[in-house]
Design a protein around this motif. Structure first.
Motif, PDB file in Angstrom:
ATOM      1  N   GLY A  43       0.799  -1.215   0.000  1.00 43.30           N
ATOM      2  CA  GLY A  43       0.000   0.000   0.000  1.00 43.30           C
ATOM      3  C   GLY A  43       0.834   1.267   0.000  1.00 43.30           C
ATOM      4  O   GLY A  43       0.551   2.230  -0.718  1.00 43.30           O
ATOM      5  N   TRP A  44       1.901   1.273   0.818  1.00 39.53           N
ATOM      6  CA  TRP A  44       2.765   2.445   0.828  1.00 39.53           C
ATOM      7  C   TRP A  44       3.421   2.634  -0.525  1.00 39.53           C
ATOM      8  O   TRP A  44       3.538   3.764  -1.029  1.00 39.53           O
ATOM      9  N   VAL A 126      -1.365   0.154   4.514  1.00 40.39           N
ATOM     10  CA  VAL A 126      -2.226   1.307   4.799  1.00 40.39           C
ATOM     11  C   VAL A 126      -3.678   0.846   4.875  1.00 40.39           C
ATOM     12  O   VAL A 126      -4.256   0.418   3.870  1.00 40.39           O
ATOM     13  N   THR A 127      -4.275   0.943   6.050  1.00 33.64           N
ATOM     14  CA  THR A 127      -5.655   0.470   6.198  1.00 33.64           C
ATOM     15  C   THR A 127      -6.644   1.317   5.406  1.00 33.64           C
ATOM     16  O   THR A 127      -7.715   0.833   5.050  1.00 33.64           O
ATOM     17  N   ASN A 144      -2.016   0.349   9.542  1.00 33.58           N
ATOM     18  CA  ASN A 144      -1.507   1.695   9.761  1.00 33.58           C
ATOM     19  C   ASN A 144      -2.436   2.692   9.064  1.00 33.58           C
ATOM     20  O   ASN A 144      -2.571   2.668   7.838  1.00 33.58           O
ATOM     21  N   GLU A 145      -3.076   3.520   9.877  1.00 33.73           N
ATOM     22  CA  GLU A 145      -4.141   4.395   9.391  1.00 33.73           C
ATOM     23  C   GLU A 145      -3.633   5.818   9.210  1.00 33.73           C
ATOM     24  O   GLU A 145      -3.160   6.466  10.162  1.00 33.73           O
ATOM     25  N   ALA A 159       0.285   4.247  13.605  1.00 31.89           N
ATOM     26  CA  ALA A 159       1.055   3.061  13.215  1.00 31.89           C
ATOM     27  C   ALA A 159       0.736   1.914  14.167  1.00 31.89           C
ATOM     28  O   ALA A 159       1.123   1.941  15.335  1.00 31.89           O
ATOM     29  N   GLY A 160       0.040   0.890  13.647  1.00 37.52           N
ATOM     30  CA  GLY A 160      -0.392  -0.208  14.489  1.00 37.52           C
ATOM     31  C   GLY A 160       0.281  -1.539  14.227  1.00 37.52           C
ATOM     32  O   GLY A 160       0.274  -2.415  15.085  1.00 37.52           O
ATOM     33  N   VAL A 161       0.859  -1.694  13.023  1.00 36.81           N
ATOM     34  CA  VAL A 161       1.466  -2.986  12.667  1.00 36.81           C
ATOM     35  C   VAL A 161       2.769  -2.737  11.911  1.00 36.81           C
ATOM     36  O   VAL A 161       2.756  -2.304  10.755  1.00 36.81           O
TER      37      VAL A 161
END
Length: 242
Positions: A43-44, A126-127, A144-145, A159-161
């Motif tokens: 996604g990034w 990226v969520t 990561n939202e 940043a969650g994962v």
């Protein structure tokens, strides 16, 4: 669906270390997103290529690999690059609308839901790009939202994962649901999934990308070499029928 049907497929293999057929019926299905449920590998990377920050993003990645940046800082710096290019929420939403499911993903997710097994995603990507899954109503989305202010401007990232954190995230999810990671059917494609493969009760390596260690194919329960999630659907049907 039987084990024989799957084994006869030239596109699914079972390593010698496989525990397929001995694990319990899964209580939860968990997927990597990029490169697994959707065709894009990152996604990034997609956002960098769409909005012209790829070269700067490469330099940030080098700094992250040299431990000059934490993963959260890496995310924020990438978001700042996007903001500097004038990227806003509407642009991210349009990018999300162009993300396409991998062949067979829809049928696989419907089969999972029909089996009354909840599913969710754990992604280092990226969520905001996971809207394509909304009609399947995932039980959870971890990743990561990118955050926006009221005007739609980028203000940072939750940043969650991180790339090496999926095992910890998976364990937290399971604790919250009062199950263990041995109850999980996990599917992923890349080096960021290796830790999750190690703790999941049933693990499937799907269309592995070039960065994954060759040895991983010997530690998972099954390997699907063809980019077609209908083969994973067969594996899931067998797993829930145990």
């Amino acid at each position: 669906m039987t084990n024989r049907t799957i084994v006869d497929s030239p596109d699914v293999s079972f390593p010698e270390a496989s525990t397929w057929g001995t694990n319990l019926r899964p209580e939860l299905a968990v997927f990597d997103f990029d490169g697994t449920l959707v065709d894009q590998r990152g996604g990034w990377l997609l956002l960098q290529e769409l909005f012209g920050t790829r070269e700067q993003g490469k330099r940030l990645t080098e700094r992250y690999r040299e431990d000059e940046l934490t993963f959260a800082e890496w995310c924020d710096e990438n978001a700042a690059l996007l903001d500097g290019r004038g990227v806003e929420k509407t642009h991210i939403d349009r990018a999300a609308s162009a993300v396409k499911l991998t062949r067979g993903a829809g049928g696989l997710l419907e089969t999972i839901l029909d089996a009354n097994v909840p599913f969710g995603t754990v992604s280092a990507g990226v969520t905001n790009l996971q809207d394509v899954l909304s009609k399947f109503e995932p039980a959870f989305v971890r990743g990561n939202e990118i955050r926006f202010d009221d005007s739609g401007s980028i203000i940072g990232v939750d940043a969650g994962v991180g790339p090496n954190e999926k095992d910890d995230v998976l364990e937290r999810i399971c604790r919250d649901r009062k199950i263990t990671t041995t109850d999980v059917f996990y599917v992923g494609d890349s080096h960021t999934d290796e830790e999750a493969f190690e703790v999941a009760g049933t693990s499937v390596l799907f269309d592995p990308d070039d960065r994954i260690d060759d040895g991983v194919s010997e530690t998972v329960d099954a390997v699907v070499d063809t980019r077609d999630l209908r083969l994973v659907e067969r594996l899931f049907v067998t797993a829930v029928g145990r």
